[in-house]
Design a protein around this motif. Structure first.
Motif, PDB file in Angstrom:
ATOM      1  N   PRO A   1      53.283 -36.731 -14.267  1.00 40.80           N
ATOM      2  CA  PRO A   1      52.310 -36.991 -12.896  1.00 40.80           C
ATOM      3  C   PRO A   1      51.652 -37.927 -13.201  1.00 40.80           C
ATOM      4  O   PRO A   1      51.130 -38.427 -14.333  1.00 40.80           O
ATOM      5  CB  PRO A   1      51.561 -35.439 -13.140  1.00 40.80           C
ATOM      6  N   ASN A   2      51.414 -38.683 -12.268  1.00 35.25           N
ATOM      7  CA  ASN A   2      50.381 -39.537 -12.108  1.00 35.25           C
ATOM      8  C   ASN A   2      48.848 -39.107 -12.548  1.00 35.25           C
ATOM      9  O   ASN A   2      48.640 -38.349 -12.325  1.00 35.25           O
ATOM     10  CB  ASN A   2      50.216 -40.324 -10.462  1.00 35.25           C
ATOM     11  N   LEU A   3      48.451 -39.984 -13.465  1.00 35.07           N
ATOM     12  CA  LEU A   3      46.897 -39.651 -14.004  1.00 35.07           C
ATOM     13  C   LEU A   3      45.912 -39.336 -12.761  1.00 35.07           C
ATOM     14  O   LEU A   3      45.097 -38.396 -12.926  1.00 35.07           O
ATOM     15  CB  LEU A   3      46.340 -40.746 -14.766  1.00 35.07           C
ATOM     16  N   ALA A   4      45.999 -39.922 -11.690  1.00 34.26           N
ATOM     17  CA  ALA A   4      45.127 -39.749 -10.595  1.00 34.26           C
ATOM     18  C   ALA A   4      45.372 -38.156  -9.948  1.00 34.26           C
ATOM     19  O   ALA A   4      44.467 -37.752  -9.290  1.00 34.26           O
ATOM     20  CB  ALA A   4      45.439 -40.695  -9.337  1.00 34.26           C
ATOM     21  N   LEU A   5      46.478 -37.794 -10.498  1.00 35.22           N
ATOM     22  CA  LEU A   5      46.850 -36.373  -9.843  1.00 35.22           C
ATOM     23  C   LEU A   5      46.412 -35.193 -10.828  1.00 35.22           C
ATOM     24  O   LEU A   5      46.131 -34.227 -10.222  1.00 35.22           O
ATOM     25  CB  LEU A   5      48.215 -36.227  -9.852  1.00 35.22           C
ATOM     26  N   ALA A   6      45.577 -35.718 -11.998  1.00 29.99           N
ATOM     27  CA  ALA A   6      45.544 -34.668 -12.841  1.00 29.99           C
ATOM     28  C   ALA A   6      44.553 -33.749 -12.402  1.00 29.99           C
ATOM     29  O   ALA A   6      44.729 -32.341 -12.561  1.00 29.99           O
ATOM     30  CB  ALA A   6      44.854 -35.021 -14.282  1.00 29.99           C
ATOM     31  N   LYS A   7      43.418 -33.971 -12.263  1.00 31.66           N
ATOM     32  CA  LYS A   7      42.219 -33.339 -11.429  1.00 31.66           C
ATOM     33  C   LYS A   7      42.762 -32.046 -10.300  1.00 31.66           C
ATOM     34  O   LYS A   7      42.664 -31.006 -10.307  1.00 31.66           O
ATOM     35  CB  LYS A   7      41.146 -33.952 -11.161  1.00 31.66           C
ATOM     36  N   GLN A   8      43.333 -32.817  -9.323  1.00 35.17           N
ATOM     37  CA  GLN A   8      43.918 -32.173  -8.151  1.00 35.17           C
ATOM     38  C   GLN A   8      45.013 -30.973  -8.833  1.00 35.17           C
ATOM     39  O   GLN A   8      45.049 -30.078  -8.523  1.00 35.17           O
ATOM     40  CB  GLN A   8      44.581 -32.928  -7.283  1.00 35.17           C
ATOM     41  N   ILE A   9      45.820 -31.175  -9.564  1.00 37.53           N
ATOM     42  CA  ILE A   9      46.986 -30.591 -10.253  1.00 37.53           C
ATOM     43  C   ILE A   9      46.136 -29.232 -10.633  1.00 37.53           C
ATOM     44  O   ILE A   9      46.495 -28.145 -10.450  1.00 37.53           O
ATOM     45  CB  ILE A   9      47.642 -31.005 -11.136  1.00 37.53           C
ATOM     46  N   GLU A  10      45.127 -29.401 -11.639  1.00 35.34           N
ATOM     47  CA  GLU A  10      44.312 -28.298 -12.167  1.00 35.34           C
ATOM     48  C   GLU A  10      43.655 -27.173 -10.957  1.00 35.34           C
ATOM     49  O   GLU A  10      43.753 -26.354 -11.290  1.00 35.34           O
ATOM     50  CB  GLU A  10      43.080 -29.010 -12.765  1.00 35.34           C
ATOM     51  N   ASN A  11      43.466 -28.043  -9.817  1.00 34.34           N
ATOM     52  CA  ASN A  11      42.600 -27.172  -8.821  1.00 34.34           C
ATOM     53  C   ASN A  11      43.488 -26.591  -7.611  1.00 34.34           C
ATOM     54  O   ASN A  11      43.425 -26.102  -6.798  1.00 34.34           O
ATOM     55  CB  ASN A  11      41.757 -27.773  -8.212  1.00 34.34           C
ATOM     56  N   SER A  12      44.805 -27.010  -7.776  1.00 34.42           N
ATOM     57  CA  SER A  12      45.835 -26.857  -6.789  1.00 34.42           C
ATOM     58  C   SER A  12      45.771 -25.196  -6.425  1.00 34.42           C
ATOM     59  O   SER A  12      46.210 -24.686  -7.281  1.00 34.42           O
ATOM     60  CB  SER A  12      47.142 -27.414  -6.921  1.00 34.42           C
ATOM     61  N   GLN A  13      45.679 -24.924  -5.042  1.00 25.52           N
ATOM     62  CA  GLN A  13      46.166 -23.745  -4.798  1.00 25.52           C
ATOM     63  C   GLN A  13      47.708 -23.389  -4.602  1.00 25.52           C
ATOM     64  O   GLN A  13      48.166 -22.179  -4.159  1.00 25.52           O
ATOM     65  CB  GLN A  13      45.520 -23.398  -3.457  1.00 25.52           C
ATOM     66  N   VAL A  14      48.428 -24.347  -4.598  1.00 28.20           N
ATOM     67  CA  VAL A  14      49.813 -24.457  -4.133  1.00 28.20           C
ATOM     68  C   VAL A  14      50.670 -24.718  -5.676  1.00 28.20           C
ATOM     69  O   VAL A  14      50.131 -25.541  -6.350  1.00 28.20           O
ATOM     70  CB  VAL A  14      50.138 -25.273  -3.194  1.00 28.20           C
TER      71      VAL A  14
END
Lengths: 158, 119
Positions: free
Chosen positions: B76-89
């Motif tokens: 995954p793109n590094l920019a995604l890391a935080k969003q991945i952690e918090n994803s509800q999906v």
């Protein structure tokens, strides 16, 4: 310009997001937050989703095109009202901008997956009423209204 | 068909939502345009995309997606890391490219969604 939508009635719920130029994450976050907040109020799933889509599209338009803006989500009487105001270049030809596929977004925006020219058309499909007023060189005000009793999404009649 | 089945079919890595893999998947929506997802995806779809930015995750949440499959690479793109952690999906990533990924899913019974139809 459109008169403030809350002039004649006290809103029973209000969200207020400042949206700045190029703050792409703020657009998605404001949509997610709107969805959660409206869900917690127990609104119908269709109303919640359509409101969140409109917030996302409106916020992205501000982020992409304007220099700064503000987005409000209000529940007044039996409607969700989403009002986006921005300072920026405005929309010279609103009718043209409403057409699916018409876009003035730069290449880097398209690379992010936006700028396909579907925002305004999608907002119209998701709302029961959409008003856009713009003054070139000054800014744009957009107001979308969604009835809380919305049964069938207008998008189903496409 | 559950997300767990899809993980096996696509030999995918689960980036988040390991506890949600029993969710049922009936229909999918594949595209690389966030605007198209917002306009046409409808609720309850599995979103398949090669776009790797946080907007995909926000969009999946807004659209009540059952999950997201990132195609064309597990990293995954590094920019995604935080969003991945918090994803509800739930989020999955596969090395398969878009066409093969969609073909396999269709072959296993995941159908396409009707344009603009909210389920």
């Amino acid at each position: 310009m459109i008169e403030p939508c809350v002039s004649s009635a006290e809103p029973r719920f209000q969200l207020d997001y400042p949206i700045n130029e190029s703050d792409f994450l703020a657009a998605g976050e404001s949509a997610s937050k709107t969805k959660k907040a409206l869900q917690q109020l127990g609104l119908k799933p269709e109303v919640v989703k359509n409101s969140a889509i409109i917030v996302y599209e409106a916020a992205m338009n501000i982020v992409i095109h304007a220099t700064s803006g503000r987005l409000k989500v209000i529940i007044v009487r039996d409607e969700v009202v989403i009002r986006a105001e921005d300072t920026g270049p405005g929309i010279p030809d609103i009718e043209l901008a409403m057409q699916e596929g018409y876009s003035t977004a730069p290449h880097e925006i398209r690379e992010m997956g936006f700028g396909a020219g579907m925002g305004l058309a999608n907002m119209k499909h998701c709302s029961d009423e959409l008003i856009v007023e713009s003054e070139p060189g000054v800014g744009t005000i957009l107001e979308a209204r969604i009835h809380l009793g919305q049964k069938e999404s207008p998008r189903e009649i496409r | 068909m559950t997300l767990r089945d899809i993980k096996d079919i696509l030999d995918a890595e689960v980036l988040c939502g390991e506890d949600l893999l029993d969710k049922e998947v009936k229909t999918g929506f594949a595209c690389d345009l966030v605007s198209e997802m917002l306009a046409f995806a409808g609720s309850g779809n599995l979103i398949i995309t090669s776009l790797k930015n946080p907007h995909v995750i926000h969009t999946a949440e807004v659209m009540d997606a059952v999950g997201v499959v990132f195609v064309g690479g597990r990293n995954p793109n590094l920019a995604l890391a935080k969003q991945i952690e918090n994803s509800q999906v739930p989020l999955l990533a596969t090395d398969l490219l878009m066409f093969k990924c969609c073909g396999l899913l269709f072959q296993h019974g995941v159908l396409g969604t009707k344009r603009g139809c909210i389920q």
